[in-house]
Design a protein around this motif. Structure first.
Motif, short mmCIF file in Angstrom:
data_model
loop_
_atom_site.label_atom_id
_atom_site.label_comp_id
_atom_site.label_asym_id
_atom_site.label_seq_id
_atom_site.Cartn_x
_atom_site.Cartn_y
_atom_site.Cartn_z
N THR A 227 0.83 -1.20 0.00
CA THR A 227 0.00 0.00 0.00
C THR A 227 0.86 1.25 0.00
N LEU A 228 2.17 1.09 -0.16
CA LEU A 228 3.07 2.21 -0.38
C LEU A 228 3.46 2.19 -1.85
N ARG A 229 4.35 3.07 -2.26
CA ARG A 229 4.72 3.17 -3.66
C ARG A 229 5.72 2.09 -4.03
N ARG A 230 5.26 0.86 -3.85
CA ARG A 230 6.03 -0.31 -4.27
C ARG A 230 5.19 -1.14 -5.22
N ILE A 231 5.84 -1.81 -6.17
CA ILE A 231 5.12 -2.65 -7.13
C ILE A 231 5.81 -4.00 -7.23
N ARG A 232 5.10 -4.97 -7.76
CA ARG A 232 5.68 -6.28 -8.08
C ARG A 232 5.78 -6.40 -9.59
N LEU A 233 6.80 -7.08 -10.06
CA LEU A 233 6.97 -7.38 -11.48
C LEU A 233 7.23 -8.87 -11.64
N ILE A 234 6.86 -9.40 -12.80
CA ILE A 234 7.01 -10.82 -13.11
C ILE A 234 8.29 -11.03 -13.90
N LYS A 235 9.08 -12.00 -13.47
CA LYS A 235 10.19 -12.48 -14.29
C LYS A 235 9.82 -13.86 -14.82
N LEU A 236 9.75 -13.99 -16.15
CA LEU A 236 9.40 -15.27 -16.75
C LEU A 236 10.56 -16.24 -16.65
N GLU B 90 18.26 4.81 -4.05
CA GLU B 90 19.54 4.46 -4.66
C GLU B 90 19.33 3.82 -6.04
N ASP B 91 19.09 2.53 -6.10
CA ASP B 91 18.98 1.83 -7.38
C ASP B 91 17.65 2.15 -8.05
N PRO B 92 17.66 2.64 -9.28
CA PRO B 92 16.40 2.92 -9.97
C PRO B 92 15.69 1.62 -10.36
N ILE B 93 14.42 1.73 -10.55
CA ILE B 93 13.64 0.57 -10.99
C ILE B 93 14.13 0.16 -12.38
N PRO B 94 14.34 -1.13 -12.63
CA PRO B 94 14.85 -1.54 -13.94
C PRO B 94 13.79 -1.35 -15.03
N PRO B 95 14.23 -1.30 -16.29
CA PRO B 95 13.24 -1.23 -17.39
C PRO B 95 12.29 -2.43 -17.31
N PHE B 96 11.00 -2.17 -17.57
CA PHE B 96 10.03 -3.25 -17.54
C PHE B 96 8.99 -3.00 -18.62
N GLU B 97 8.22 -4.02 -18.94
CA GLU B 97 7.15 -3.92 -19.90
C GLU B 97 5.83 -4.25 -19.22
N ALA B 98 4.75 -3.73 -19.75
CA ALA B 98 3.43 -3.95 -19.16
C ALA B 98 2.57 -4.76 -20.11
N LEU B 99 1.78 -5.65 -19.57
CA LEU B 99 0.88 -6.48 -20.37
C LEU B 99 -0.53 -5.90 -20.31
N SER B 100 -1.12 -5.68 -21.48
CA SER B 100 -2.50 -5.22 -21.58
C SER B 100 -3.32 -6.36 -22.17
N TYR B 101 -4.39 -6.76 -21.47
CA TYR B 101 -5.17 -7.92 -21.88
C TYR B 101 -6.54 -7.83 -21.23
N THR B 102 -7.44 -8.67 -21.63
CA THR B 102 -8.75 -8.75 -20.98
C THR B 102 -8.81 -10.02 -20.13
N GLN C 4 9.30 -15.45 -27.37
CA GLN C 4 10.53 -14.78 -26.94
C GLN C 4 10.47 -13.28 -27.27
N LEU C 5 9.29 -12.71 -27.05
CA LEU C 5 9.07 -11.31 -27.42
C LEU C 5 9.78 -10.35 -26.48
N THR C 6 10.04 -10.78 -25.25
CA THR C 6 10.68 -9.89 -24.29
C THR C 6 11.52 -10.68 -23.30
N THR C 7 12.54 -10.02 -22.80
CA THR C 7 13.36 -10.58 -21.72
C THR C 7 13.28 -9.71 -20.48
N LEU C 8 12.48 -8.65 -20.54
CA LEU C 8 12.35 -7.72 -19.43
C LEU C 8 11.29 -8.20 -18.44
N PRO C 9 11.35 -7.73 -17.21
CA PRO C 9 10.26 -8.01 -16.27
C PRO C 9 8.94 -7.45 -16.81
#
Length: 743
Positions: free
Chosen positions: A16-25, A53-65, A106-111
């Motif tokens: 509930t703070l400004r933290r997020i989760r990302l998926i690593k395949l 300190e460490d910035p959030i790494p590059p990531f991609e977002a999935l848009s779907y229904t 193999q469209l992406t290797t990013l979180p």
């Protein structure tokens, strides 16, 4: 579905703070149960959106229904690798297929950010908190990946074709030139007035016959294009790619495909020399509507990334929820109609703070913020509501159809009328129960309302769905109401004494005065409004009389067929006499011809017996020829459109002699009111027989300058037109001011 026997995954904590989760395949696992398919494996990693300190790494977002039915539970397991070992998390099928496709392609290797997994859907505070972050998340991702679903043969054809078109430099160049120049080039190609050496002409000639129109429709019909949430997801991300099965193409490829289709479709139409199948014609006709969702995305992306322009949340809510007769973008929950647009809006303080799961609270809080700035939000609250618990004055944005207010030509235009003058200094108040207290002016009580209304066809026979036959009764009733108005003692207008005023009122009441504002009669280029009204009245009379004649003929035919003599049982008893049936048949034919001749000759008698009134000597000629030149006039087109925008509305007469148009559920005893700053009057229904409740002595309104004014407890019915009160005429000193308490 099958299960691995692992423990159920438990989210370690609430974000509930400004933290997020990302998926690593991770490399998938194979199920040990039939059908032995590969199962997605993932790792969930947490990041701070504002790291020290460490910035959030590059990531991609999935848009779907989500593609779920009401009450459906997630049942497709994936493996989540944790420090304590593998655990099982159940998700919905469409996301399961998307994760499989992402690994296979193999469209992406990013979180990846995918809300169904990255947000604990069972933790309401966490879910509510992340709704406000959606806009930021999709703005900060490197790219949005749009999952359209499994591939088909047709979709594969389109994706291959889109990549080919997207690689053509001449097509890409078409996207960079101004719209007017682009249209000129398209016309030159269609009309073959350009040089045959022109590169774009050659591209169209080569690829137009190969355009996979069925594949285009297949992709555009995917559920993703019809969902409200996807607008901000696809518009905010800096780049985008569409994935269908294992094939993909970029947003730029899709945009090139869209414009190439615009050109190729016009070329295809110009080349037609033979009949085409009804199936293909319907397919091509449907494309225009199917393209509209992505056209909206093009517009939003351009406004955000090129023009750096954002609309207010109220403008966005109107744009994507007021639909006239078009199909609305889909949304699972009522509150999604607002929360699904938050990321696109500028920060103006109108975003609801009420949690998801409380649509009444969300809609009421949003309406409370808006009505302080714009009283015209009431215009969207008319009619029955899908959410019955809403206060009557709060718009229900989840309704399947919400029309543009009658005082506006478009949603983005300024109102045509200013019945309420300037905005009051006394701002509306809303209590904890949703009771709205707002200053107003009482125009009058409804003494009588009309019987007739303008209608649309139940079974459309024309593209505009207009029921012209409904105009006859409605037009006639206007004159009757104006006549009654003049008989009321102390009426605002004495129409019997001023023929010009009566004619103006009669014309304006047909369409709420809209055409008179658009085409002043001083402009000689357009025919007078009276000529248009009279032509439509004559046209309507002709239709009505034709329908009445048809009804009498149907009745006469049924009566005759019921009683006409038939060969008796003796024909069956003596088969040898069956040859005489030929003679009887000849008699039948002769009698049928005679009967039809008599039908024509006896038409006046039949009409009289059927109760069809005769044509008055001064009536419009029902047998006249339609003036096609007049019907093709621009002013006539607008007049018809304005007329039928008022479908379902009825005439009303107030105790002050004012005549207007109100909602179809208007009733005797309703009150016409004007709210300061509003564009049009409104109809409210007093909660009991006593309209005036005495001074407003609610001490919770300390600071208001009108605590000594009469109060009216009521419910909201709808917006209205009131002739003679649309430009602030009744906002002069001395009017009957009041406090409206609308529940």
């Amino acid at each position: 579905m099958y299960s691995f026997g692992y423990e159920t995954y438990t989210y370690p904590r609430s974000l509930t703070l400004r933290r997020i989760r990302l998926i690593k395949l991770l490399p998938p696992a194979r199920s040990v149960w039939p059908p032995f398919r590969f199962i997605p494996r993932v790792q969930l990693v947490e990041y701070d959106l504002d790291p020290l300190e460490d910035p959030i790494p590059p990531f991609e977002a999935l848009s779907y229904t989500w593609n779920t039915r009401y009450g459906e539970k997630p049942s497709w397991p994936i493996i989540v690798e944790t420090a304590g070992g593998a655990q099982e998390l159940l998700i919905y099928k469409n996301l399961f297929l998307a994760l499989q496709s992402l690994w296979n392609s193999q469209l992406t290797t990013l979180p990846i950010f995918a809300d169904q997994i990255c947000i604990n859907q069972h933790n309401i505070p966490e879910r509510n908190f992340h709704v406000a972050l959606m806009g930021e998340l999709y703005s900060r991702c490197s790219r949005v990946i749009v999952w359209l679903g499994p591939a088909t043969t047709r979709s594969d054809e389109l994706f291959e074709f889109a990549k080919t078109i997207g690689s053509e430099a001449t097509v890409l160049a078409l996207l960079t030139i101004p719209p007017q120049e682009r249209l000129r080039l398209m016309d030159a190609i269609v009309n073959r007035t350009c040089s045959e050496d022109d590169e774009l002409f050659n591209v169209v000639e080569r690829f137009e016959p190969k355009f996979p129109i069925a594949g285009y429709a297949d992709v555009l019909n995917r559920g993703w294009f019809g969902r409200l949430w996807i607008i901000q997801e696809a518009s905010l991300a800096p780049e985008g790619i569409l994935l269908c099965g294992d094939k993909s193409f970029t947003f730029d490829d899709f945009r090139a495909l869209y414009f190439f289709h615009s050109v190729s479709c016009r070329v295809w139409s110009s080349k037609r020399s033979k009949a085409i199948s009804a199936t293909e014609l319907r397919l091509r006709d449907s494309i225009f509507q199917l393209e509209q969702p992505f056209v909206r995305i093009f517009g939003e992306r351009m406004a955000i990334h090129r023009i750096n322009q954002r609309r207010s949340l109220y403008e966005l809510v109107k744009k994507y929820n007021v639909n006239e007769d078009d199909t609305k973008m889909g949304a699972t929950e009522p509150e999604d109609r607002i929360f699904g647009l938050l990321g696109l809006a500028e920060l103006d303080g109108t975003a609801p703070r009420t949690d998801i799961g409380n649509p009444k609270g969300v809609y009421t809080e949003f309406a409370t913020e808006i009505i302080r700035r714009d009283p015209d939000i009431l215009c969207f609250a008319r009619g029955a509501k899908r959410l019955n618990e809403l206060p009557s004055w709060v718009p229900d944005w989840s309704m399947s159809q919400i029309n543009i207010p009658y005082g506006y030509t478009t949603l983005t235009s300024e109102p045509i009328y200013k019945a309420g003058g300037s905005l009051s200094d006394n701002h509306p108040r809303v209590d904890t129960n949703g009771l709205l207290k707002i200053p107003g002016v009482m125009v009058g009580k409804v003494l009588e309302f009309g019987e007739y209304e303008i209608k649309l066809e139940d079974e459309p026979l024309t593209i505009n769905n207009y029921d012209f036959s409904s105009l006859t009764g409605f037009f006639g009733e206007i004159d009757a109401f104006l006549e009654k108005s003049s008989t009321i003692s102390g009426a605002y207008n004495q129409y019997t004494r001023d023929e010009d005023a009566r004619l103006e009122a009669s014309l304006n009441l047909t369409d709420g005065g809209l055409t008179a504002r658009q085409f002043p009669n001083s402009n000689s280029e357009y025919p007078p409004l009276k000529g248009l009204r009279d032509e439509l009245r004559r046209f309507s009379d002709r239709i009505v009389r034709d329908q009445e004649t048809t009804a009498t003929y149907t009745s006469f035919s049924r009566t005759f067929n019921k009683h006409r003599p038939l060969p008796g049982p003796w024909v069956r008893a003596f088969p040898a006499l069956s040859a005489f049936q030929l003679i009887f048949s000849a008699f039948d034919v002769t009698f049928a011809v005679t009967r039809f001749w008599l039908y024509l000759k006896m038409q006046p008698i039949r009409r009289r017996l059927a109760g069809v009134p005769a044509v008055a000597p001064d009536a419009t000629d029902p047998n006249g020829i339609v003036d096609m030149e007049l019907h093709r006039n621009t002013k006539m087109f607008e007049y018809k459109a304005n007329l039928f925008r008022h479908h379902g509305r009825k005439l009303y007469l107030t105790d002050g002699g004012l005549v207007g148009l109100g909602p179809t559920d208007i009733a005797t005893g309703d009150v016409v009111v004007i709210i300061p700053g509003g564009s049009v009057p409104h109809i409210v229904r007093p909660s009991n027989s006593s309209a005036a409740q005495g001074p407003d002595v609610d001490h919770g309104n300390a600071g208001w300058a009108d605590q000594d004014k009469l109060a009216l407890d009521c419910t909201y019915i709808g917006e209205a037109y009131c002739h003679g009160a649309m430009d602030g005429e009744l906002m002069a000193p001395g009017v009957q001011e009041c406090i409206l308490r609308i529940s």
